[in-house]
Scaffold this motif. Structure first.
Motif, PDB file in Angstrom:
ATOM      1  N   MET A   1      45.829  69.017  36.574  1.00 52.30           N
ATOM      2  CA  MET A   1      44.452  68.819  36.996  1.00 52.30           C
ATOM      3  C   MET A   1      43.592  69.964  36.469  1.00 52.30           C
ATOM      4  SD  MET A   1      43.805  67.352  40.698  1.00 52.30           S
ATOM      5  CE  MET A   1      42.355  67.755  41.564  1.00 52.30           C
ATOM      6  N   LYS A   2      42.350  69.639  36.230  1.00 52.13           N
ATOM      7  CA  LYS A   2      41.442  70.649  35.685  1.00 52.13           C
ATOM      8  C   LYS A   2      41.204  71.764  36.688  1.00 52.13           C
ATOM      9  CE  LYS A   2      38.658  67.402  33.147  1.00 52.13           C
ATOM     10  NZ  LYS A   2      37.438  66.673  33.353  1.00 52.13           N
ATOM     11  N   LYS A   5      38.089  71.287  38.827  1.00 53.17           N
ATOM     12  CA  LYS A   5      38.286  70.338  39.927  1.00 53.17           C
ATOM     13  C   LYS A   5      39.055  71.003  41.063  1.00 53.17           C
ATOM     14  CE  LYS A   5      36.904  66.027  39.059  1.00 53.17           C
ATOM     15  NZ  LYS A   5      35.814  65.450  39.798  1.00 53.17           N
ATOM     16  N   ARG A 311      48.327  63.830  55.014  1.00 52.15           N
ATOM     17  CA  ARG A 311      48.056  62.500  54.485  1.00 52.15           C
ATOM     18  C   ARG A 311      47.431  62.582  53.092  1.00 52.15           C
ATOM     19  NH1 ARG A 311      48.087  57.713  57.419  1.00 52.15           N
ATOM     20  NH2 ARG A 311      46.879  56.109  56.362  1.00 52.15           N
ATOM     21  N   ILE A 315      48.737  60.965  49.648  1.00 50.22           N
ATOM     22  CA  ILE A 315      47.953  60.125  48.730  1.00 50.22           C
ATOM     23  C   ILE A 315      48.046  60.685  47.314  1.00 50.22           C
ATOM     24  CG2 ILE A 315      45.644  59.328  48.134  1.00 50.22           C
ATOM     25  CD1 ILE A 315      44.950  59.612  51.163  1.00 50.22           C
ATOM     26  N   ALA A 318      51.371  59.986  45.877  1.00 50.14           N
ATOM     27  CA  ALA A 318      51.577  58.564  45.574  1.00 50.14           C
ATOM     28  C   ALA A 318      50.924  58.199  44.252  1.00 50.14           C
ATOM     29  CB  ALA A 318      51.010  57.699  46.700  1.00 50.14           C
ATOM     30  N   ILE A 319      49.769  58.807  43.964  1.00 53.53           N
ATOM     31  CA  ILE A 319      49.110  58.434  42.707  1.00 53.53           C
ATOM     32  C   ILE A 319      49.525  59.335  41.552  1.00 53.53           C
ATOM     33  CG2 ILE A 319      47.123  57.435  43.877  1.00 53.53           C
ATOM     34  CD1 ILE A 319      45.607  59.944  43.229  1.00 53.53           C
ATOM     35  N   GLY A 320      50.555  60.149  41.763  1.00 50.09           N
ATOM     36  CA  GLY A 320      51.159  60.810  40.610  1.00 50.09           C
ATOM     37  C   GLY A 320      51.072  62.314  40.560  1.00 50.09           C
ATOM     38  N   ALA A 321      50.626  62.972  41.644  1.00 51.69           N
ATOM     39  CA  ALA A 321      50.616  64.425  41.624  1.00 51.69           C
ATOM     40  C   ALA A 321      52.037  64.943  41.731  1.00 51.69           C
ATOM     41  CB  ALA A 321      49.783  64.971  42.783  1.00 51.69           C
ATOM     42  N   ASP A 325      51.466  70.409  41.130  1.00 51.50           N
ATOM     43  CA  ASP A 325      50.017  70.195  41.270  1.00 51.50           C
ATOM     44  C   ASP A 325      49.561  70.547  42.674  1.00 51.50           C
ATOM     45  OD1 ASP A 325      49.638  69.168  38.669  1.00 51.50           O
ATOM     46  OD2 ASP A 325      50.425  67.236  39.298  1.00 51.50           O
TER      47      ASP A 325
ATOM     48  N   ASN B  84      52.286  57.738  38.490  1.00 51.00           N
ATOM     49  CA  ASN B  84      50.964  57.963  37.925  1.00 51.00           C
ATOM     50  C   ASN B  84      50.623  56.945  36.836  1.00 51.00           C
ATOM     51  OD1 ASN B  84      49.316  59.874  35.638  1.00 51.00           O
ATOM     52  ND2 ASN B  84      48.555  59.832  37.748  1.00 51.00           N
ATOM     53  N   PHE B  89      48.911  51.856  43.759  1.00 51.35           N
ATOM     54  CA  PHE B  89      49.152  51.563  45.179  1.00 51.35           C
ATOM     55  C   PHE B  89      47.873  51.130  45.868  1.00 51.35           C
ATOM     56  CE2 PHE B  89      52.652  54.501  44.324  1.00 51.35           C
ATOM     57  CZ  PHE B  89      53.702  53.849  44.928  1.00 51.35           C
ATOM     58  N   ASN B  95      43.607  54.742  52.473  1.00 50.89           N
ATOM     59  CA  ASN B  95      44.045  56.041  51.957  1.00 50.89           C
ATOM     60  C   ASN B  95      43.161  56.570  50.836  1.00 50.89           C
ATOM     61  OD1 ASN B  95      46.058  56.540  53.718  1.00 50.89           O
ATOM     62  ND2 ASN B  95      47.707  55.823  52.397  1.00 50.89           N
ATOM     63  N   LEU B  96      41.870  56.556  51.104  1.00 50.77           N
ATOM     64  CA  LEU B  96      40.961  57.223  50.170  1.00 50.77           C
ATOM     65  C   LEU B  96      40.773  58.658  50.668  1.00 50.77           C
ATOM     66  CD1 LEU B  96      38.260  54.452  49.805  1.00 50.77           C
ATOM     67  CD2 LEU B  96      40.141  54.955  48.254  1.00 50.77           C
ATOM     68  N   LEU B  97      40.440  59.530  49.753  1.00 48.73           N
ATOM     69  CA  LEU B  97      40.173  60.906  50.167  1.00 48.73           C
ATOM     70  C   LEU B  97      38.795  60.962  50.816  1.00 48.73           C
ATOM     71  CD1 LEU B  97      41.404  63.180  47.244  1.00 48.73           C
ATOM     72  CD2 LEU B  97      42.610  62.446  49.295  1.00 48.73           C
ATOM     73  N   ARG B  99      35.207  62.454  52.191  1.00 48.68           N
ATOM     74  CA  ARG B  99      34.201  63.361  51.619  1.00 48.68           C
ATOM     75  C   ARG B  99      34.298  63.448  50.103  1.00 48.68           C
ATOM     76  NH1 ARG B  99      36.175  65.306  55.967  1.00 48.68           N
ATOM     77  NH2 ARG B  99      37.833  66.297  54.809  1.00 48.68           N
ATOM     78  N   GLU B 104      34.972  59.557  42.286  1.00 44.46           N
ATOM     79  CA  GLU B 104      35.971  60.628  42.218  1.00 44.46           C
ATOM     80  C   GLU B 104      37.328  60.167  42.747  1.00 44.46           C
ATOM     81  OE1 GLU B 104      33.951  64.930  42.539  1.00 44.46           O
ATOM     82  OE2 GLU B 104      33.466  63.589  44.204  1.00 44.46           O
ATOM     83  N   GLU B 107      38.858  58.307  40.001  1.00 47.16           N
ATOM     84  CA  GLU B 107      39.226  59.200  38.897  1.00 47.16           C
ATOM     85  C   GLU B 107      40.514  59.963  39.154  1.00 47.16           C
ATOM     86  OE1 GLU B 107      36.205  61.611  36.335  1.00 47.16           O
ATOM     87  OE2 GLU B 107      35.336  61.273  38.302  1.00 47.16           O
ATOM     88  N   LEU B 108      40.850  60.104  40.432  1.00 48.71           N
ATOM     89  CA  LEU B 108      41.957  60.964  40.841  1.00 48.71           C
ATOM     90  C   LEU B 108      43.264  60.766  40.047  1.00 48.71           C
ATOM     91  CD1 LEU B 108      41.870  63.227  42.861  1.00 48.71           C
ATOM     92  CD2 LEU B 108      42.767  61.683  44.583  1.00 48.71           C
ATOM     93  N   PRO B 109      43.741  59.531  39.889  1.00 47.11           N
ATOM     94  CA  PRO B 109      45.001  59.374  39.131  1.00 47.11           C
ATOM     95  C   PRO B 109      44.887  59.890  37.705  1.00 47.11           C
ATOM     96  CG  PRO B 109      44.443  57.345  40.269  1.00 47.11           C
ATOM     97  CD  PRO B 109      43.248  58.243  40.383  1.00 47.11           C
ATOM     98  N   LEU B 111      43.191  62.421  36.754  1.00 45.47           N
ATOM     99  CA  LEU B 111      43.253  63.881  36.763  1.00 45.47           C
ATOM    100  C   LEU B 111      44.685  64.381  36.758  1.00 45.47           C
ATOM    101  CD1 LEU B 111      40.472  64.679  39.362  1.00 45.47           C
ATOM    102  CD2 LEU B 111      40.377  65.024  36.905  1.00 45.47           C
ATOM    103  N   TYR B 112      45.560  63.562  37.304  1.00 47.98           N
ATOM    104  CA  TYR B 112      46.965  63.989  37.351  1.00 47.98           C
ATOM    105  C   TYR B 112      47.762  63.499  36.152  1.00 47.98           C
ATOM    106  CZ  TYR B 112      46.369  65.660  42.123  1.00 47.98           C
ATOM    107  OH  TYR B 112      45.966  66.354  43.228  1.00 47.98           O
ATOM    108  N   ARG B 114      49.193  63.369  32.509  1.00 50.60           N
ATOM    109  CA  ARG B 114      49.426  64.434  31.554  1.00 50.60           C
ATOM    110  C   ARG B 114      49.253  63.954  30.128  1.00 50.60           C
ATOM    111  NH1 ARG B 114      51.511  65.344  35.999  1.00 50.60           N
ATOM    112  NH2 ARG B 114      51.681  67.466  36.781  1.00 50.60           N
ATOM    113  N   ARG B 118      41.120  63.244  28.825  1.00 48.41           N
ATOM    114  CA  ARG B 118      40.479  63.187  30.138  1.00 48.41           C
ATOM    115  C   ARG B 118      38.985  62.957  30.002  1.00 48.41           C
ATOM    116  NH1 ARG B 118      43.692  68.498  32.198  1.00 48.41           N
ATOM    117  NH2 ARG B 118      45.638  67.466  32.755  1.00 48.41           N
ATOM    118  N   ARG B 157      41.179  52.278  42.172  1.00 46.76           N
ATOM    119  CA  ARG B 157      41.992  53.463  41.921  1.00 46.76           C
ATOM    120  C   ARG B 157      43.372  53.068  41.408  1.00 46.76           C
ATOM    121  NH1 ARG B 157      43.166  57.118  47.000  1.00 46.76           N
ATOM    122  NH2 ARG B 157      44.543  55.375  47.443  1.00 46.76           N
TER     123      ARG B 157
END
Lengths: 405, 245
Positions: A1-2, A5, A311, A315, A318-321, A325, B84, B89, B95-97, B99, B104, B107-109, B111-112, B114, B118, B157
């Motif tokens: 990750m940047k 960010k 949690r 998340i 689950a999305i690949g971290a 990270d 990833n 999922f 299960n959103l982040l 705030r 964003e 975009e999250l996946p 960012l992770y 490789r 980007r 997402r």
């Protein structure tokens, strides 16, 4: 990750719980602030001492006669008249190490000017004395080599003497009497203030060495010799050379003790440095303890943060971290939290130092390297105490983390 | 090549000295473009199956190939990368982040990941949100969105990294009936576009939107059938207006 960010996420998390974050960093703030303020004040007073010592003279070395020993009675320092004009002349022949040499024939005398008089110290010195002791003339001129040779009855007054004998007047050109010997005042010195020993350096009258020796004294007793080394680096060499010369002049054998006492300013400075060194060690201990407590505070709140955000960690995983990270994310948060505390602490510390400095008239000296060191150290504390919580976060099982309520 | 090939998958849990068989020899093939519903009562093993297929958990025994790559022997980091790149999922609780804006979150996946640039992650996230009809809600935070809209952000997402499969675990569990249809219509539209979907649910009505239903019981596959007369949600755009896939 940047990185951008990651830092943004860390700030979001810290700002979300402003009060909590502030309280967490309080330990760091107090620790850093106390260290910075005390160090700034300590450095300031150390600098004062250094300046005062330096004001005694430029690269000055002082030689006093040794103690006498007769019939089992030991005299004090200077009780033996071992220093001679020959010694002074020998010391003048070492231009590569010793720049200026002056005998110092000190006489306590009552100085009379017209209807008033003043008890002061009359010093018979060479023409180089001003340069050795860092005196400057405020009016008139200093005596010359010719005056020394002719044993001229001329005098240069220190500021205190001039103020006492000639309040509000220019004494240059007037007459004073010392032990019924009339002197013409040819100059006055600028004020230098008290020495670090609390002595008034302006309560003196300077006259040519020969005049002092032959017109006021016994013609041989030299109470001290002051000399100036060519540079600060050459101080020790100059002192060693002077010692060697005097021992040879006095025909001392290898196992004889010195019959004189030689010392220099660096010794005084290093003694002052020892005191502040102890103080610094004490401060470091306080700093260590407060930063340890501050670091534990950060570790504690990071553990809370990891639990609260289980949690979110789930998340992200689950999305690949990867574990790494998550580790970096929480480590950055801990470091930023720690740095915020450190920076507030530095600002608070500087504020306190300058506040106390101006309130109590103490000198404040801020060494930029201390600021850099404080920042680096708080960052290190963040990494050290953030690592355990961050690793805990990184080691979470994604399924459990996702189900965490 | 099958998208998913599970061969004799066993999963046992050790609960206080007692061994529980969550999966008892499950074999399952899923082809590209399928829309599969996994049904079963709680405790039937469907969640465990879903976790294993999603590479969140690993089987005790058996082989798992995802797009021909064996994943049951991979380590934690490799599994993270597989999640990833290959898996999207969609969860019951969205299960959103918090705030964090819709954009964003999507975009999250990226960012992770490789691999790949980007630079275009924003463009891709916008495109994914457009696909679920939320192009006009990019800067909204989850608490400013309705349940259906939040779930669509979650779907975007899941889509954004162009995965091999999308795994949806009770995606309509927290939604009212109208929004349920809304979300299912998104799934059907995506499936029509060729995206492989696995939907885990305990509601028979919801399962009928899929093309194939696998029913689990006691850690085994009880039945595996194709859906005749499947329910079509149509493009009931609900509150989002017309949107295209």
């Amino acid at each position: 990750m940047k990185w951008r960010k990651l830092i943004k996420v860390a700030f979001q998390s810290i700002l979300k719980n402003r009060m909590r974050s502030l309280l967490t960093t309080l330990g760091m703030i107090i620790g850093v602030a106390s260290v910075i303020s005390l160090l700034a004040l300590g450095k300031g007073s150390q600098d004062d001492i250094r300046k005062q010592v330096a004001s005694l003279g430029t690269n000055m070395i002082i030689i006093h006669p040794g103690s006498s020993f007769s019939g089992g009675v030991r005299g004090g320092s200077g009780s033996q008249a071992t220093l001679t004009l020959d010694d002074v002349d020998s010391l003048k022949n070492e231009p590569e190490l010793i720049r200026y040499v002056s005998p110092d024939i000190r006489l306590s005398e009552q100085v009379i000017a017209g209807k008033t008089n003043w008890s002061t110290q009359v010093n018979g010195v060479s023409v180089d004395y001003l340069k050795i002791r860092n005196y400057t003339l405020s009016a008139g001129s200093f005596f010359t080599a010719r005056d020394v040779k002719a044993k001229s009855k001329v005098a240069v007054l220190g500021k205190t003497v001039s103020d006492e004998l000639f309040p509000g007047q220019d004494p240059v050109g007037t007459r004073i009497r010392v032990r019924n010997v009339p002197f013409t005042v040819i100059g006055t010195l600028s004020g230098k203030g008290q020495s670090s020993m609390g002595m008034d350096q302006d309560d003196i009258v300077l006259i040519p060495e020969s005049t002092a020796l032959y017109r006021l004294s016994d013609g041989k007793t030299i109470r001290a010799v002051v000399l100036s080394a060519v540079s600060e680096e050459k101080m020790n060499d100059a002192q060693a050379r002077a010692t060697e010369i005097l021992r040879r002049n006095h025909k001392l054998k290898d196992d004889d003790e010195d019959d004189f006492h030689i010392s220099n300013q660096t010794e005084i400075i290093s003694m002052a440095g020892k005191v502040t060194g102890t103080l610094t060690a004490l401060l470091s201990a306080i700093a260590g303890v407060s930063l340890l407590v501050g670091g534990i505070g950060i570790m504690n709140i990071m553990l809370v943060s990891v639990t609260e955000r289980t949690r979110e960690i789930g998340i992200r995983m689950a999305i690949g971290a990867r574990g790494a990270d998550i580790l970096i994310q929480f480590l950055i948060e801990a470091v930023i939290l720690s740095l915020i505390g450190g920076i507030i602490g530095i600002l608070a510390g500087l504020g306190i130092a300058y506040g106390i400095g101006s309130a109590m008239g103490a000198s404040v000296l801020v060494d930029p390297s201390i600021i850099v060191l404080a920042v680096a150290f708080t960052a290190a504390v963040g990494v050290f105490f953030g690592f355990y919580p961050a690793r805990k976060a990184a080691g979470l099982n994604p399924i459990d983390a996702l189900r965490y309520e | 090549m099958e998208t998913i090939r599970l061969t004799s998958i066993y999963k046992t849990f050790d609960l206080g000295g007692e061994t529980v068989k969550a999966l008892d020899g499950v074999s399952l093939d899923i082809s590209p473009g399928e829309f599969l519903a996994v049904m079963g009562a709680s405790g039937s093993g469907k969640s465990t199956l879903m976790n294993i297929m999603g590479c969140l958990d690993q089987a005790s025994r058996g082989e798992y190939y995802l797009e021909g790559i064996r994943v049951d022997t991979m380590n934690r980091n490799q599994l993270a990368d597989i999640r990833n790149r290959k898996i999207g999922f969609v969860f019951q609780g969205f299960n959103l982040l918090p705030r964090t804006s819709a954009l964003e979150n999507v975009e999250l996946p990226l960012l992770y990941s490789r691999t790949g640039s980007r630079k275009k992650s924003r463009d891709r996230a916008v495109a994914a949100l457009e696909m679920v009809g939320l192009a006009h809600r990019l800067d909204h935070h989850p608490n400013q969105l309705s349940g259906g809209q939040q779930q669509r952000v979650a779907i975007a997402r899941a889509l954004v990294n162009d995965p091999a499969i999308i795994l949806a675990d009770e995606p309509t569990g927290n939604l009212d009936s109208r929004t349920t249809v809304d979300v299912l219509s998104v799934f059907q539209a995506l499936n029509d576009k060729g995206i492989t979907l696995i939907l885990v649910t305990h509601e028979p009505d919801v399962a009928l939107y899929a093309r194939r239903i696998v029913t689990m019981k006691d850690g085994k596959i009880q039945s595996d059938r194709n859906v005749e007369n499947r329910t079509l949600a149509g493009s009931l755009g609900a509150d989002s207006g017309p949107w295209e896939v």
